[in-house]
Design a protein around this motif. Structure first.
Motif, mmCIF file in Angstrom:
data_model
loop_
_atom_site.group_PDB
_atom_site.id
_atom_site.type_symbol
_atom_site.label_atom_id
_atom_site.label_comp_id
_atom_site.label_asym_id
_atom_site.label_seq_id
_atom_site.Cartn_x
_atom_site.Cartn_y
_atom_site.Cartn_z
ATOM 1 N N GLU A 71 0.804 -1.222 0.000
ATOM 2 C CA GLU A 71 0.000 0.000 0.000
ATOM 3 C C GLU A 71 0.847 1.288 0.000
ATOM 4 O O GLU A 71 0.642 2.185 -0.806
ATOM 5 C CB GLU A 71 -0.830 -0.068 1.301
ATOM 6 C CG GLU A 71 -2.027 0.789 1.342
ATOM 7 C CD GLU A 71 -3.068 0.413 0.306
ATOM 8 O OE1 GLU A 71 -2.893 -0.562 -0.466
ATOM 9 O OE2 GLU A 71 -4.054 1.146 0.249
ATOM 10 N N GLN A 72 1.833 1.326 0.934
ATOM 11 C CA GLN A 72 2.603 2.581 1.078
ATOM 12 C C GLN A 72 3.430 2.867 -0.169
ATOM 13 O O GLN A 72 3.707 4.026 -0.476
ATOM 14 C CB GLN A 72 3.448 2.587 2.365
ATOM 15 C CG GLN A 72 4.633 1.664 2.409
ATOM 16 C CD GLN A 72 4.239 0.257 2.888
ATOM 17 O OE1 GLN A 72 3.083 -0.151 2.848
ATOM 18 N NE2 GLN A 72 5.229 -0.503 3.355
ATOM 19 N N GLU A 73 3.825 1.822 -0.916
ATOM 20 C CA GLU A 73 4.593 2.041 -2.156
ATOM 21 C C GLU A 73 3.695 2.643 -3.237
ATOM 22 O O GLU A 73 4.053 3.601 -3.903
ATOM 23 C CB GLU A 73 5.191 0.711 -2.669
ATOM 24 C CG GLU A 73 6.329 0.164 -1.833
ATOM 25 C CD GLU A 73 7.506 1.151 -1.737
ATOM 26 O OE1 GLU A 73 7.853 1.789 -2.744
ATOM 27 O OE2 GLU A 73 8.044 1.303 -0.623
ATOM 28 N N LEU A 130 1.003 4.288 -2.790
ATOM 29 C CA LEU A 130 0.536 5.631 -2.402
ATOM 30 C C LEU A 130 1.567 6.726 -2.658
ATOM 31 O O LEU A 130 1.225 7.890 -2.771
ATOM 32 C CB LEU A 130 0.063 5.638 -0.947
ATOM 33 C CG LEU A 130 -1.257 4.883 -0.739
ATOM 34 C CD1 LEU A 130 -1.638 4.847 0.728
ATOM 35 C CD2 LEU A 130 -2.398 5.490 -1.557
ATOM 36 N N LYS A 131 2.843 6.335 -2.815
ATOM 37 C CA LYS A 131 3.866 7.327 -3.165
ATOM 38 C C LYS A 131 3.541 7.977 -4.505
ATOM 39 O O LYS A 131 4.004 9.064 -4.811
ATOM 40 C CB LYS A 131 5.237 6.647 -3.290
ATOM 41 C CG LYS A 131 5.875 6.319 -1.970
ATOM 42 C CD LYS A 131 7.260 5.747 -2.218
ATOM 43 C CE LYS A 131 7.814 5.187 -0.920
ATOM 44 N NZ LYS A 131 8.887 4.212 -1.140
ATOM 45 N N TYR A 134 0.434 8.448 -5.597
ATOM 46 C CA TYR A 134 -0.956 8.893 -5.623
ATOM 47 C C TYR A 134 -1.078 10.280 -6.260
ATOM 48 O O TYR A 134 -0.346 11.213 -5.918
ATOM 49 C CB TYR A 134 -1.556 8.907 -4.212
ATOM 50 C CG TYR A 134 -3.047 9.181 -4.288
ATOM 51 C CD1 TYR A 134 -3.916 8.154 -4.642
ATOM 52 C CD2 TYR A 134 -3.549 10.454 -4.081
ATOM 53 C CE1 TYR A 134 -5.274 8.399 -4.776
ATOM 54 C CE2 TYR A 134 -4.910 10.708 -4.211
ATOM 55 C CZ TYR A 134 -5.766 9.668 -4.561
ATOM 56 O OH TYR A 134 -7.097 9.910 -4.715
#
Ligand SMILES: O=C(O)CCC(=O)C(=O)O
Ligand SMILES: [Fe+2]
Length: 342
Positions: free
Chosen positions: A87-89, A91-92, A94
């Motif tokens: 997820e956090q990858e 979202l970079k 986004y």
């Protein structure tokens, strides 16, 4: 008794047979075999493509020369990998308004976006990522992108661009324009983007078929689409929504708003949408043929005469993008219409 719509379909089918085109198994969409496009069959293939653009706004392409491994490495490989990234990858990358103009510093090699249903229990219906064909150039800036990802994207977008140019030339010829009209006038220095779409399977309690991408036309010259395993694309044909059941490795070409302008409405942009069932995740990829940022768009002079006055005035791609909101049919072009025209 056959309805007027049925009769129209039959008339179109007869005409298709007369231009020698094959019709898809579901009986309504032309299938063009482009293998001989650079050989003696070219005039016939160009005629088929012109007929399809004028009467259907779409055609299926077979034997398109994107190598199967390049195709699968992108559609089933890189695309699936991306949507499975943590997820956090993701979202970079986004981007609230993907595809909009940005200042270059904030430009990302991937523009990632998510769409939800509206209402109280909003649920995710689509994850979308636009990937720049220049992705390799960003390698140092974005070390978190695995090299195998951008290699596969670059291979695909290089091949897809060749197909896009070849079809663009055929479309120009079918309109009686110079072969390289689109390339010369609109595509110099354009940054090609490919889109990856992930439509998650719906929850069982949802209705059987859910609209996950609403009716729209594409703000492109043409869009080239393909899907993996799960169908869902629907196109508007003679006032009815028809399911497109693409075979693996086939592409579908949709006419976009900008082709409508440059052809002076001879080829109209095609409304389409996506419906999915609750059973399986769906993946699709799209290559959007978009002009360079500062290209000017107008009906080709060769297509204007007393009987066919220009319907649109001249505008830049940037002006057009400033007016783009996903709209049903070609409404976003209204601001560029010459009022005296029909
Ligand atoms: O997923 C699809 O088949 C269609 C996607 C689409 O219409 C688009 O990206 O503009
Ligand atoms: Fe679309």
């Amino acid at each position: 008794m056959s309805s007027p719509t049925d009769q129209l379909k039959l008339a179109n089918s007869d005409e298709l047979v007369s231009v020698g085109v094959e019709i898809s198994a579901d009986g309504f969409i032309p299938v063009v075999d482009v293998e001989g496009l650079q050989g003696p069959r070219r005039p016939q293939i160009v005629k088929q493509i012109g007929h399809a653009c004028q009467h259907y706004g779409a055609f299926i392409v077979k034997n398109h020369a994107i190598p199967e491994t390049v195709f699968n490495n992108f559609l089933g490989g890189a695309t699936m990998d991306f949507f499975r990234w943590p997820e956090q990858e993701k979202l970079k990358f986004y981007t609230p308004k993907p595809g909009k103009f940005d200042n270059t510093e904030s430009r990302k090699p991937i523009e990632y976006f998510r769409a939800y249903t509206t209402g109280e229990n909003a649920s995710l219906v689509r994850e979308l990522a636009y990937v720049s064909c220049l992705i390799g150039d960003y390698a140092n800036l974005w070390p978190s992108i695995p090299p195998s990802f951008w290699e596969r994207v670059t291979d695909f977008s290089t091949s897809a661009k060749r197909v896009e140019f070849a079809l663009g030339e055929a479309i120009c010829e079918s309109l009686g324009l110079e072969r390289d009209y689109i390339k010369k006038k609109l595509l110099s220095n354009h940054e090609q983007k490919v889109a990856m779409n992930f439509y998650p399977a719906r929850k069982q309690e949802d209705s059987e078929l859910t609209c996950v991408l609403r009716d729209h036309t594409d703000p492109t010259i043409i869009t080239i689409l393909s899907e993996q395993n799960v169908h869902g694309l629907q196109i508007l044909h003679d006032g009815e929504w028809m399911n497109v059941n693409l075979s693996p490795n086939h592409l579908i070409v949709l006419t976009g708003d900008l082709l409508q302008v440059l052809s002076n409405r001879r080829y109209k942009s095609l409304p389409h949408r996506v419906h999915v069932t609750c059973e399986k995740d769906r993946l699709s990829i799209a290559t959007y043929c978009n002009p360079s940022d500062y290209a000017t768009i107008e009906p080709a002079k060769e297509l204007i005469d007393n009987d066919h006055p220009a319907i649109y005035k001249k505008f830049t791609y940037r002006e057009f993008k400033d007016n783009v909101e996903l709209a049903v049919d070609d409404a976003r072009l209204n601001v560029f219409k010459i009022t005296a025209a029909a």
